[in-house]
Design a protein around this motif. Structure first.
Motif, short mmCIF file in Angstrom:
data_model
loop_
_atom_site.label_atom_id
_atom_site.label_comp_id
_atom_site.label_asym_id
_atom_site.label_seq_id
_atom_site.Cartn_x
_atom_site.Cartn_y
_atom_site.Cartn_z
N THR A 38 42.00 49.15 45.53
CA THR A 38 43.16 48.94 46.37
C THR A 38 43.04 47.63 47.13
OG1 THR A 38 43.47 51.32 46.64
CG2 THR A 38 44.55 49.90 48.24
N PHE A 39 41.87 47.36 47.69
CA PHE A 39 41.66 46.12 48.43
C PHE A 39 41.75 44.91 47.50
CE2 PHE A 39 38.87 42.84 50.27
CZ PHE A 39 39.54 42.63 51.46
N GLU A 40 41.20 45.03 46.29
CA GLU A 40 41.28 43.94 45.33
C GLU A 40 42.74 43.65 44.96
OE1 GLU A 40 39.95 43.06 40.71
OE2 GLU A 40 38.78 44.49 41.90
N GLY A 41 43.53 44.69 44.76
CA GLY A 41 44.95 44.51 44.46
C GLY A 41 45.70 43.88 45.62
N PHE A 42 45.37 44.29 46.84
CA PHE A 42 46.00 43.73 48.03
C PHE A 42 45.67 42.24 48.16
CE2 PHE A 42 45.45 42.52 52.50
CZ PHE A 42 46.76 42.62 52.94
N THR A 62 47.17 36.59 47.78
CA THR A 62 46.89 35.24 47.28
C THR A 62 48.08 34.69 46.50
OG1 THR A 62 44.55 35.77 47.17
CG2 THR A 62 45.30 33.87 45.90
N LYS A 63 48.63 35.50 45.61
CA LYS A 63 49.77 35.05 44.81
C LYS A 63 50.99 34.78 45.69
CE LYS A 63 48.41 37.15 40.48
NZ LYS A 63 48.72 38.13 39.44
#
Length: 44
Positions: free
Chosen positions: A17-21, A26-27
């Motif tokens: 979840t943190f990686e997706g956030f 960033t994008k």
């Protein structure tokens, strides 16, 4: 009450979840910067 032992909890879901956030943040930041540069070029 059960004793809590530090480091035994499975946190793979939280890490994903943190990686997706962070990926989305960033994008979005890059998109906003590109959009602002585009606006600056049009305004000149």
């Amino acid at each position: 009450m059960a004793d809590h032992k530090h480091g035994e909890m499975d946190i793979t879901v939280q890490e994903k979840t943190f990686e997706g956030f962070m990926n989305m943040t960033t994008k979005a930041t890059i998109a906003i910067v590109v959009f602002l540069i585009f606006l600056a070029l049009i305004a000149v």
